[in-house]
Motif scaffolding. Sequence first.
Motif, PDB file in Angstrom:
ATOM      1  N   ILE A   1       0.826  -1.211   0.000  1.00 47.44           N
ATOM      2  CA  ILE A   1       0.000   0.000   0.000  1.00 47.44           C
ATOM      3  C   ILE A   1       0.858   1.259   0.000  1.00 47.44           C
ATOM      4  CG2 ILE A   1      -2.072  -0.986   1.064  1.00 47.44           C
ATOM      5  CD1 ILE A   1      -1.135   0.284   3.730  1.00 47.44           C
ATOM      6  N   GLN A   2       0.223   2.324  -0.465  1.00 42.22           N
ATOM      7  CA  GLN A   2       0.830   3.649  -0.536  1.00 42.22           C
ATOM      8  C   GLN A   2      -0.310   4.630  -0.261  1.00 42.22           C
ATOM      9  OE1 GLN A   2       2.346   4.274  -4.512  1.00 42.22           O
ATOM     10  NE2 GLN A   2       2.463   6.492  -4.293  1.00 42.22           N
ATOM     11  N   GLY A   3      -0.070   5.623   0.551  1.00 43.04           N
ATOM     12  CA  GLY A   3      -1.130   6.588   0.832  1.00 43.04           C
ATOM     13  C   GLY A   3      -0.860   7.366   2.101  1.00 43.04           C
ATOM     14  N   TYR A   4      -1.727   8.352   2.356  1.00 43.88           N
ATOM     15  CA  TYR A   4      -1.516   9.250   3.484  1.00 43.88           C
ATOM     16  C   TYR A   4      -1.479   8.515   4.819  1.00 43.88           C
ATOM     17  CZ  TYR A   4      -2.583  12.990   0.119  1.00 43.88           C
ATOM     18  OH  TYR A   4      -2.580  13.836  -0.956  1.00 43.88           O
ATOM     19  N   MET A   5      -2.126   7.336   4.892  1.00 44.67           N
ATOM     20  CA  MET A   5      -2.086   6.573   6.130  1.00 44.67           C
ATOM     21  C   MET A   5      -0.643   6.235   6.514  1.00 44.67           C
ATOM     22  SD  MET A   5      -3.511   2.769   6.808  1.00 44.67           S
ATOM     23  CE  MET A   5      -2.246   1.845   7.648  1.00 44.67           C
ATOM     24  N   ILE A   6       0.180   5.945   5.523  1.00 45.77           N
ATOM     25  CA  ILE A   6       1.590   5.643   5.785  1.00 45.77           C
ATOM     26  C   ILE A   6       2.424   6.924   5.733  1.00 45.77           C
ATOM     27  CG2 ILE A   6       3.631   4.356   4.993  1.00 45.77           C
ATOM     28  CD1 ILE A   6       1.390   2.572   6.060  1.00 45.77           C
ATOM     29  N   GLY A   7       2.217   7.710   4.706  1.00 43.56           N
ATOM     30  CA  GLY A   7       2.965   8.957   4.595  1.00 43.56           C
ATOM     31  C   GLY A   7       2.632   9.698   3.324  1.00 43.56           C
ATOM     32  N   ARG A   8       2.710  11.027   3.380  1.00 45.98           N
ATOM     33  CA  ARG A   8       2.501  11.863   2.199  1.00 45.98           C
ATOM     34  C   ARG A   8       3.780  11.871   1.375  1.00 45.98           C
ATOM     35  NH1 ARG A   8      -2.003  15.762   2.362  1.00 45.98           N
ATOM     36  NH2 ARG A   8      -3.270  14.966   4.063  1.00 45.98           N
ATOM     37  N   PRO A   9       3.714  12.380   0.156  1.00 45.52           N
ATOM     38  CA  PRO A   9       4.961  12.569  -0.584  1.00 45.52           C
ATOM     39  C   PRO A   9       5.858  13.524   0.211  1.00 45.52           C
ATOM     40  CG  PRO A   9       3.052  12.796  -2.038  1.00 45.52           C
ATOM     41  CD  PRO A   9       2.526  12.763  -0.631  1.00 45.52           C
ATOM     42  N   LEU A  10       7.135  13.142   0.391  1.00 47.60           N
ATOM     43  CA  LEU A  10       8.045  13.884   1.264  1.00 47.60           C
ATOM     44  C   LEU A  10       9.247  14.421   0.487  1.00 47.60           C
ATOM     45  CD1 LEU A  10       8.123  11.188   4.122  1.00 47.60           C
ATOM     46  CD2 LEU A  10       6.826  13.354   4.160  1.00 47.60           C
ATOM     47  N   THR A  11       9.802  15.517   0.970  1.00 41.25           N
ATOM     48  CA  THR A  11      11.049  16.021   0.377  1.00 41.25           C
ATOM     49  C   THR A  11      12.138  14.979   0.632  1.00 41.25           C
ATOM     50  OG1 THR A  11      11.754  17.054   2.427  1.00 41.25           O
ATOM     51  CG2 THR A  11      10.449  18.437   0.918  1.00 41.25           C
ATOM     52  N   VAL A  12      13.260  15.120  -0.050  1.00 42.11           N
ATOM     53  CA  VAL A  12      14.373  14.190   0.143  1.00 42.11           C
ATOM     54  C   VAL A  12      14.778  14.145   1.611  1.00 42.11           C
ATOM     55  CG1 VAL A  12      16.843  13.856  -0.310  1.00 42.11           C
ATOM     56  CG2 VAL A  12      15.270  14.305  -2.211  1.00 42.11           C
ATOM     57  N   ALA A  13      14.914  15.320   2.222  1.00 42.61           N
ATOM     58  CA  ALA A  13      15.334  15.373   3.630  1.00 42.61           C
ATOM     59  C   ALA A  13      14.305  14.671   4.522  1.00 42.61           C
ATOM     60  CB  ALA A  13      15.516  16.821   4.078  1.00 42.61           C
ATOM     61  N   ASP A  14      13.024  14.948   4.281  1.00 43.27           N
ATOM     62  CA  ASP A  14      11.980  14.337   5.105  1.00 43.27           C
ATOM     63  C   ASP A  14      11.882  12.829   4.868  1.00 43.27           C
ATOM     64  OD1 ASP A  14      11.399  16.720   6.298  1.00 43.27           O
ATOM     65  OD2 ASP A  14       9.633  17.154   5.069  1.00 43.27           O
ATOM     66  N   PHE A  15      12.057  12.407   3.617  1.00 41.49           N
ATOM     67  CA  PHE A  15      11.991  10.963   3.351  1.00 41.49           C
ATOM     68  C   PHE A  15      13.174  10.251   4.001  1.00 41.49           C
ATOM     69  CE2 PHE A  15      12.548   6.970   1.141  1.00 41.49           C
ATOM     70  CZ  PHE A  15      11.241   6.465   1.132  1.00 41.49           C
ATOM     71  N   THR A  16      14.332  10.880   3.952  1.00 43.77           N
ATOM     72  CA  THR A  16      15.520  10.293   4.583  1.00 43.77           C
ATOM     73  C   THR A  16      15.268  10.108   6.078  1.00 43.77           C
ATOM     74  OG1 THR A  16      16.891  11.436   2.949  1.00 43.77           O
ATOM     75  CG2 THR A  16      18.026  10.531   4.879  1.00 43.77           C
ATOM     76  N   ALA A  17      14.703  11.135   6.710  1.00 45.04           N
ATOM     77  CA  ALA A  17      14.378  11.044   8.135  1.00 45.04           C
ATOM     78  C   ALA A  17      13.329   9.954   8.364  1.00 45.04           C
ATOM     79  CB  ALA A  17      13.864  12.392   8.647  1.00 45.04           C
ATOM     80  N   PHE A  18      12.362   9.880   7.458  1.00 41.34           N
ATOM     81  CA  PHE A  18      11.302   8.873   7.566  1.00 41.34           C
ATOM     82  C   PHE A  18      11.881   7.458   7.586  1.00 41.34           C
ATOM     83  CE2 PHE A  18       8.228   5.934   5.742  1.00 41.34           C
ATOM     84  CZ  PHE A  18       7.045   6.245   6.411  1.00 41.34           C
ATOM     85  N   THR A  19      12.882   7.198   6.724  1.00 43.66           N
ATOM     86  CA  THR A  19      13.436   5.837   6.647  1.00 43.66           C
ATOM     87  C   THR A  19      14.045   5.399   7.982  1.00 43.66           C
ATOM     88  OG1 THR A  19      15.624   6.539   5.890  1.00 43.66           O
ATOM     89  CG2 THR A  19      14.011   6.005   4.181  1.00 43.66           C
ATOM     90  N   SER A  20      14.534   6.354   8.784  1.00 45.44           N
ATOM     91  CA  SER A  20      15.121   5.932  10.051  1.00 45.44           C
ATOM     92  C   SER A  20      14.137   6.003  11.213  1.00 45.44           C
ATOM     93  CB  SER A  20      16.391   6.736  10.363  1.00 45.44           C
ATOM     94  OG  SER A  20      16.106   8.106  10.362  1.00 45.44           O
TER      95      SER A  20
END
Length: 279
Positions: A255-274
Amino acid sequence: VKRRTDERLGFFDAAMSYAVTERLTLERSIKDALKAGQFELFYQPQVNLKTYALVGAEALIRWRHPELGIISPDKFIPVAEESGLIVPMGTWVLRTACRQLRIWNDMGIRGLRIGINVSGRQFHEHDLPDLVADAISESGVNPTHIDLELTESMLMADGEGTLKMLRALAKLGVTLSIDDFGTGYSSLAYLKRFPINTVKIDRAFVKDLDQDEDGRVIANAIISLAHSLSLKTIAEGVETEAQAALLARHGCDEIQGYMIGRPLTVADFTAFTSSYIAR
Ligand code: C2E
Ligand code: CA
Ligand code: CA
Ligand code: CA
């Protein structure tokens, strides 16, 4: 009466030329923005629906306008398509997404798959396999971690040319998805004929899931059909736990969607992965 008609026609003329002028202005601005480096990719997380492990991200383009702020793709992709600017833009997207994946790999973020949207124009008019091969070799990423998102209308256009193109792409080692599945004029025959790996279930069907029985029937049918052809399924636009639970019950893979996460900037996605914790 005559005069009234003339006035009305005059009004439409003016409105039309306004629309044309506006379009040309937008076209020029897109061209300038490409040169000025104002486009940016955001990344939306995708997770496995059984384990909730982070498995990938879809790259989604944004225009960071100096005065207007973030502009969404719906505002400029149609004009970029019509004008042909989508071709250089699409090449930029491919290279940027591959380069970003390499940066994440070098940071120790491994195994992520990046989904890249391909436009009809890119698919039909240009040497897409060469561009993809270049983006992969120049970044040194694993091609199996690149997923190209195609739409039904692209695949329906002409049989032989399409098959050849898809085979050339598959040969590079990338995977292929059908985006917005179920919304186009689809012939299910192509699912079997073409080297496609994944079906992305459109948000429209996901939205209907917790509304009524009909919504459930359609989503279930798409998942069963895909699985019977050995295709993976990703549901888009999942916003609620209830939708995720129903999709899980039907055996949807990711799945993909706001329940998991919105589209994020590179910096925010990097933070998200950790910071992301699979439950
Ligand atoms: P798409 O490929 O169907 O992308 C999914 C869209 O759904 C994205 O809109 C995303 O932000 C949005 N979305 C994701 N999860 C949710 C959710 O839970 N709820 C709701 N309401 N929306 C959700 P976005 O980013 O505005 O992109 C719109 C469209 O623009 C994309 O639709 C795609 O067709 C096109 N696009 C975006 N980036 C590119 C690109 O790099 N190249 C090309 N050719 N097209 C692109
Ligand atoms: Ca997409
Ligand atoms: Ca989609
Ligand atoms: Ca869509």
